[in-house]
Design a protein around this motif. Structure first.
Motif, PDB file in Angstrom:
ATOM      1  N   LEU A   1     -15.292  17.343   1.124  1.00 54.43           N
ATOM      2  CA  LEU A   1     -15.382  16.608  -0.409  1.00 54.43           C
ATOM      3  C   LEU A   1     -14.774  15.259  -0.656  1.00 54.43           C
ATOM      4  N   ALA A   2     -13.591  15.054  -0.193  1.00 51.93           N
ATOM      5  CA  ALA A   2     -12.926  13.915  -0.439  1.00 51.93           C
ATOM      6  C   ALA A   2     -13.996  12.652   0.412  1.00 51.93           C
ATOM      7  N   THR A   3     -14.313  12.844   1.375  1.00 51.91           N
ATOM      8  CA  THR A   3     -15.236  12.062   1.935  1.00 51.91           C
ATOM      9  C   THR A   3     -16.577  11.461   0.924  1.00 51.91           C
ATOM     10  N   ILE A   4     -17.100  12.666   0.643  1.00 50.80           N
ATOM     11  CA  ILE A   4     -18.338  12.397  -0.356  1.00 50.80           C
ATOM     12  C   ILE A   4     -17.994  11.761  -1.522  1.00 50.80           C
ATOM     13  N   ILE A   5     -16.895  12.159  -2.099  1.00 52.50           N
ATOM     14  CA  ILE A   5     -16.700  11.343  -3.536  1.00 52.50           C
ATOM     15  C   ILE A   5     -16.181  10.052  -3.035  1.00 52.50           C
ATOM     16  N   GLY A   6     -15.406   9.901  -2.186  1.00 54.00           N
ATOM     17  CA  GLY A   6     -15.063   8.387  -1.770  1.00 54.00           C
ATOM     18  C   GLY A   6     -16.340   7.565  -1.762  1.00 54.00           C
ATOM     19  N   ALA A   7     -17.334   8.211  -0.841  1.00 51.50           N
ATOM     20  CA  ALA A   7     -18.584   7.392  -0.472  1.00 51.50           C
ATOM     21  C   ALA A   7     -19.305   6.987  -1.882  1.00 51.50           C
ATOM     22  N   LEU A   8     -19.514   7.962  -2.654  1.00 51.23           N
ATOM     23  CA  LEU A   8     -20.244   7.937  -3.974  1.00 51.23           C
ATOM     24  C   LEU A   8     -19.623   6.854  -5.062  1.00 51.23           C
TER      25      LEU A   8
ATOM     26  N   LEU B   1     -19.779  17.021  -8.555  1.00 51.64           N
ATOM     27  CA  LEU B   1     -19.083  17.240  -7.349  1.00 51.64           C
ATOM     28  C   LEU B   1     -17.631  16.693  -7.607  1.00 51.64           C
ATOM     29  N   GLU B   2     -17.448  15.968  -8.586  1.00 54.21           N
ATOM     30  CA  GLU B   2     -15.900  15.239  -9.155  1.00 54.21           C
ATOM     31  C   GLU B   2     -15.319  16.486 -10.018  1.00 54.21           C
ATOM     32  N   ASP B   3     -16.335  17.071 -10.893  1.00 54.54           N
ATOM     33  CA  ASP B   3     -15.843  18.219 -11.602  1.00 54.54           C
ATOM     34  C   ASP B   3     -15.319  19.312 -10.743  1.00 54.54           C
ATOM     35  N   PHE B   4     -16.280  19.433  -9.766  1.00 55.75           N
ATOM     36  CA  PHE B   4     -15.854  20.696  -8.716  1.00 55.75           C
ATOM     37  C   PHE B   4     -14.450  20.339  -8.167  1.00 55.75           C
ATOM     38  N   THR B   5     -14.331  19.096  -7.587  1.00 54.42           N
ATOM     39  CA  THR B   5     -13.090  18.712  -6.843  1.00 54.42           C
ATOM     40  C   THR B   5     -12.036  18.802  -7.654  1.00 54.42           C
ATOM     41  N   ARG B   6     -12.000  18.608  -8.915  1.00 56.86           N
ATOM     42  CA  ARG B   6     -10.832  18.649  -9.830  1.00 56.86           C
ATOM     43  C   ARG B   6     -10.617  20.011  -9.940  1.00 56.86           C
ATOM     44  N   TRP B   7     -11.716  20.938 -10.332  1.00 59.92           N
ATOM     45  CA  TRP B   7     -11.373  22.330 -10.312  1.00 59.92           C
ATOM     46  C   TRP B   7     -10.827  22.806  -8.974  1.00 59.92           C
ATOM     47  N   PHE B   8     -11.289  22.538  -7.759  1.00 59.95           N
ATOM     48  CA  PHE B   8     -10.803  23.001  -6.675  1.00 59.95           C
ATOM     49  C   PHE B   8      -9.410  22.727  -6.406  1.00 59.95           C
TER      50      PHE B   8
ATOM     51  N   GLN C   1     -20.476   8.722   5.539  1.00 64.11           N
ATOM     52  CA  GLN C   1     -19.602   8.037   6.665  1.00 64.11           C
ATOM     53  C   GLN C   1     -20.386   6.941   7.552  1.00 64.11           C
ATOM     54  N   VAL C   2     -21.461   7.454   8.030  1.00 66.09           N
ATOM     55  CA  VAL C   2     -22.176   6.515   8.787  1.00 66.09           C
ATOM     56  C   VAL C   2     -22.689   5.522   8.132  1.00 66.09           C
TER      57      VAL C   2
END
Length: 143
Positions: A14-21, A64-71, A121-122
């Protein structure tokens, strides 16, 4: 990848995806604004069956950011639920396409987040290495 490893890497993915986006990575030609909210909703459906309620009307990949905050606020309960679902080989759920095992549904969601994190990441690594663009998209030519 083994299901247990997908479970362990979930938070990092989750952190990787949000960081990339949230980086300068060019993802306009990728389907993430459609696929990420769908996958988040499917994961939320599994969690909802076990009493965890996540809802978001945010459009696109920003869901996904909303989900991550909730997570982050419910991390222990979510991880316990994910572990219970992974261990239950008989629980099923009804979907629009029929009936599916909860464990299979969860594994597919975890695989999606793992593959998306890996792909991003790639892409970020290629960008850092100043790799040439492989395709000439018309909307990228104005840069």
């Amino acid at each position: 990848m083994e299901a247990a490893a997908l479970y362990v890497r979930f938070k990092d993915n989750l952190a990787t995806i949000i960081g990339a986006l949230n980086s300068k990575l060019e993802v306009r030609s990728m389907p993430y604004n459609v696929s990420i909210p769908l996958e988040v909703d499917l994961l939320a459906d599994i969690l909802r069956l076990h009493g965890l309620e996540f809802k978001s009307e945010t459009a696109g990949a920003a869901r996904l950011e909303d989900f991550t905050r909730w997570f982050e606020q419910n991390e222990n309960a979510v991880m316990d639920t994910l572990q219970r679902v992974m261990e239950d080989k008989r629980a099923y759920m009804k979907t629009a396409g029929g009936v599916i095992l909860q464990k299979e549904m969860l594994i597919r969601r975890l695989e999606y987040f793992n593959e998306t994190a890996h792909t991003l990441q790639v892409m970020m690594r290629q960008q850092q290495l100043n790799s040439p663009k492989h395709f000439r998209y018309p909307f990228l030519l104005n840069q």
